[in-house]
Enzyme design. Structure first.
Site, PDB file in Angstrom:
ATOM      1  N   HIS A  21     -25.159  40.441  73.547  1.00 24.39           N
ATOM      2  CA  HIS A  21     -25.574  41.654  72.819  1.00 24.39           C
ATOM      3  C   HIS A  21     -24.546  42.026  71.754  1.00 24.39           C
ATOM      4  CE1 HIS A  21     -27.671  45.590  72.520  1.00 24.39           C
ATOM      5  NE2 HIS A  21     -26.459  46.031  72.193  1.00 24.39           N
ATOM      6  N   GLU A  22     -23.289  42.085  72.134  1.00 29.21           N
ATOM      7  CA  GLU A  22     -22.251  42.497  71.185  1.00 29.21           C
ATOM      8  C   GLU A  22     -22.004  41.441  70.116  1.00 29.21           C
ATOM      9  OE1 GLU A  22     -21.452  45.478  71.142  1.00 29.21           O
ATOM     10  OE2 GLU A  22     -22.277  46.008  73.098  1.00 29.21           O
ATOM     11  N   HIS A  25     -24.299  42.153  67.229  1.00 32.22           N
ATOM     12  CA  HIS A  25     -23.743  43.158  66.315  1.00 32.22           C
ATOM     13  C   HIS A  25     -22.622  42.564  65.462  1.00 32.22           C
ATOM     14  CE1 HIS A  25     -26.044  46.372  68.040  1.00 32.22           C
ATOM     15  NE2 HIS A  25     -25.426  46.352  69.215  1.00 32.22           N
TER      16      HIS A  25
END
Length: 451
Positions: A21-22, A25
């Site tokens: 997920h990170e 980003h």
């Protein structure tokens, strides 16, 4: 040992989903030219860190494992007045609204991409699962009234091919949620080549039924092998009564036995009670009587005749060529996301119980269970949790990615960013909502654990 395996399986799932997920980003932020100051797995106090790359990004492990974050150069969080022009140009709020939308959306999209990659690999490799063969259908059920009797092989539902039992269950869940009837394409037996259709109404399935065995309510169950005796325990009740390995049990006390599971259930429910069994042996039938021993198990008294009875269903390996596997994986990810949203919607309007919300304890338990079953089950679990994480993060709740996307969408419509005052109030409200949801999830976990 099980506790350690559960803990390790949970840590791997959690760590994988947070990192993916990170990274979503992080990569899109770098691609958009935004300076990344820190990439943290975990929240709170930094326990370990190392600076890497031309921007000297700090890669860190933090104390609280339930989450992670990417810290970018952001004028809302620090004074940037003294920075050189080249760094100011890389500050987050100075980017176009479309770049900010891309950076925020990249996290959930990375979770969806992970699920697609996992499902694609599983579909190419092949998933060994029970064949969609039906067990004897009880009378007065929707399946029986539709014309199903048991022994049929389901090959398609509403035109969508069915290869394995989980395919059938998944398609029926979606149709039940959508309140649509299921048109089953079936073959009379496993070896038949001709097929016909059966319309199975699903209007008897309510939202609450989806929490339990909704297939059983319809009258559908997985076919099991005939009641055939395997190895007999030396001087056990079955051997002493004259039974032999290979005996096929046709009936008990005049009641037909449909499969091995039915026989096991009957024996377990009859401790100390004499049972007269009709046996098929070498092409001829005979009657034998056996009295199950009474044994204590889990606080209950059950019957045992000390004989192995195979109950494993017929297995098939469903595999797909690469292009078809990718298409199927994308469709599965999309369908899972839509179903998750529909279930959340039913919770909001009271059609579905909030007991369905699970927290870290239940997720850890399932991680351990699927890891013990095998790598395919474990990977499937990771893919489904990744989809759930992606969907939850896209909900329009302040502090979540979906809340930020809502802000930026309003900015696109109005031509100006949301005021800081409104943003602060929304953030506090979002934290309150998340804390309430977490409390419900943990409460549900504890109730499940206690029961």
């Amino acid at each position: 040992m099980n506790l350690l395996q559960t803990l390790l399986a949970f840590i791997f799932v959690l760590g994988t989903l947070i990192v993916v997920h990170e990274l979503g980003h992080y990569w899109i932020a770098r691609w958009c030219g935004v300076k990344v100051l820190r990439f943290s797995v975990g929240m709170g106090k930094v326990l370990w860190s190392r600076r890497i790359g031309p921007d000297r990004t700090e890669w860190a492990l933090s104390a609280l494992p339930f989450g992670g974050y990417v810290k970018m150069l952001d004028a809302r969080e620090e004074d940037v007045s003294g920075l050189p022009p080249e760094d100011l140009a890389r500050e987050f709020t100075r980017q176009s609204v479309w770049k900010r939308i891309a950076i925020v959306a990249a996290g959930p999209l990375a979770n969806f991409l992970l699920a697609i990659v996992i499902f694609t690999g599983l579909y190419i490799n092949g998933i060994p699962e029970p064949a969609p063969l039906l067990r004897t259908v009880p009378a007065s059920t929707a399946a029986h009234e539709a014309g199903l009797r048991g022994g049929e092989l389901v090959t398609a539902i509403n035109g969508e091919p069915v290869q394995i039992w989980s395919d059938m269950r998944w398609q029926l869940i979606q149709l039940a949620v959508a309140k649509q009837a299921a048109v089953l394409e079936v073959r009379r037996t496993r070896t038949d080549t001709a097929s016909y259709t059966v319309t199975l109404p699903l209007d008897s399935i309510g939202a609450q039924d989806l929490e339990g065995d909704f297939l059983g309510k319809l009258g559908l169950d997985l076919a099991r092998p005939r009641a055939i005796f395997g190895k007999l325990a030396e001087n056990g009740p079955a051997m002493m009564a004259g039974f032999r390995q290979g005996d096929v049990i046709l009936a008990v006390d005049g009641v037909a036995i449909k499969d091995g599971v039915a026989l096991i259930e009957l024996v377990r429910a009859s401790p100390g009670k004499s049972l007269r069994m009709r046996v098929l042996r070498d092409g001829r039938e005979l009657d034998l009587a056996v009295t199950p021993l009474a044994r204590e198990q889990g606080g209950k008294t059950i019957g045992q005749i000390q004989v192995e009875i195979p109950v494993a269903p017929e297995m098939v390996t469903a595999s797909s060529p690469p292009f078809a596997a990718v298409t199927k994986a994308v469709q599965r990810t999309w369908d899972s996301s839509v179903l998750t949203l529909k279930m959340l919607g039913k919770m909001l309007v009271g059609e579905l119980s909030w007991k369905n919300i699970s927290g870290p304890i239940t997720i850890a338990d399932y991680a351990g269970q699927t890891a013990r079953i095998g790598i395919i089950s474990y990977l499937s679990f990771i893919a489904l949790i990744s989809i759930s994480l992606g969907v939850m993060n896209l909900l329009p709740i302040p502090v979540l990615d979906g809340g930020h996307l809502l802000y930026y969408s309003l900015e696109v419509l109005t031509g100006r960013p949301l005021s800081e005052r409104v943003g602060e109030i929304a953030q506090r409200a979002g934290v309150g909502i998340l804390m309430a949801l977490m409390a419900v999830a943990v409460f549900n976990d504890i109730v499940r654990l206690m029961s």
